[in-house]
Enzyme design. Sequence first.
Site, short mmCIF file in Angstrom:
data_model
loop_
_atom_site.label_atom_id
_atom_site.label_comp_id
_atom_site.label_asym_id
_atom_site.label_seq_id
_atom_site.Cartn_x
_atom_site.Cartn_y
_atom_site.Cartn_z
N PRO A 1 0.82 -1.21 0.00
CA PRO A 1 0.00 0.00 0.00
C PRO A 1 0.85 1.26 0.00
O PRO A 1 1.86 1.33 0.68
CB PRO A 1 -0.83 -0.11 1.29
CG PRO A 1 -0.22 -1.18 2.09
CD PRO A 1 0.67 -2.00 1.22
N GLU A 2 0.46 2.23 -0.79
CA GLU A 2 1.13 3.52 -0.80
C GLU A 2 0.25 4.55 -0.07
O GLU A 2 -0.81 4.22 0.43
CB GLU A 2 1.43 3.95 -2.23
CG GLU A 2 2.52 3.06 -2.87
CD GLU A 2 3.21 3.76 -4.04
OE1 GLU A 2 3.20 5.00 -4.10
OE2 GLU A 2 3.76 3.04 -4.89
N ARG B 1 21.63 17.56 -5.44
CA ARG B 1 21.58 16.10 -5.53
C ARG B 1 21.99 15.60 -6.90
O ARG B 1 21.42 15.98 -7.90
CB ARG B 1 20.17 15.62 -5.19
CG ARG B 1 19.89 15.84 -3.72
CD ARG B 1 18.62 15.20 -3.34
NE ARG B 1 18.72 13.76 -3.41
CZ ARG B 1 18.40 12.96 -2.40
NH1 ARG B 1 17.99 13.46 -1.27
NH2 ARG B 1 18.47 11.67 -2.55
#
Length: 293
Positions: free
Chosen positions: A2-3, A166
């Site tokens: 599940p997200e 990043r």
Amino acid sequence: MPELPEVETVRRGLMPVLQGAVVESVEAHRPDLRWPLPENFVERLAGRRIEAVGRRAKYLLADLCGGEVLLLHLGMSGSLRVEGAPARGPETAFHYPRHPAGPHDHVVLHLAGGASVTFNDPRRFGAILMVPYDRLDTHPLLRNLGPEPLGNSFNAEYLARACAHRRTSLKAALLDQKMVAGLGNIYVCEALHRAHLSPLRQAHTLATKAGGATLRAERLVTAIRDVLREAIHAGGSSLRDHRRVDGELGYFQHAFRVYDREGAPCPNFHCKGHVRRVVQGGRSTFYCPACQR
Ligand SMILES: [Zn+2]
């Protein structure tokens, strides 16, 4: 697995049943899930009133009277089953039938009034913990989480600043829970497709040289919020259909645009590309090389 939208759907399904309810008794059929259950779990939880049901990233948080929070994570395969709930307004206007207990029903909360909530988890990667309310923000599971993607502090300026130095792919940056909390593989793929951004693009290209937000960062924040909101909305609809049947909260099927659709025509208007699958960081990424740059 599940997200965030699935967990939010579960929260909304639980709220009418749990909020304000008193836990009359607790069954624990094993001493552990992913980690041991809290010490004296059954005794500590019995008799407590649940004040509110919240969520942080993919953690469900039930505020208990007495200053503790019941923290619940569904893991890979966990689900919750509501049974015997009396009708209390339109959201719970169904009386869920009782099921025979299943082999993976690990924890059952019996509520005053007759309803019960059962935690079922075949693979046992789920977790149930009890945390003092005032130590929630510094708890090891929660303290390093970035902002909620649907919250006010997640915006294009924040995302650009967080990505500015990043040297990783955009996909990897968005999966980093310190950057933004609760996003997983599926919704990252879907959001990048909507934003027309390649998952292979370097994260720092979301920021201008001065570290400000580019239009790409703005597009991406909008896309992330849109995919999550739509999934939560779809979850709510499927919940209303589904709960009538068996009161189970956990999974529902979505129509994804690119996720798990390798080889399918790109659904973007005017795009003649096809969905491609690549492996990034050991996980599948689905995207359209024609319109995601
Ligand atoms: Zn395309």
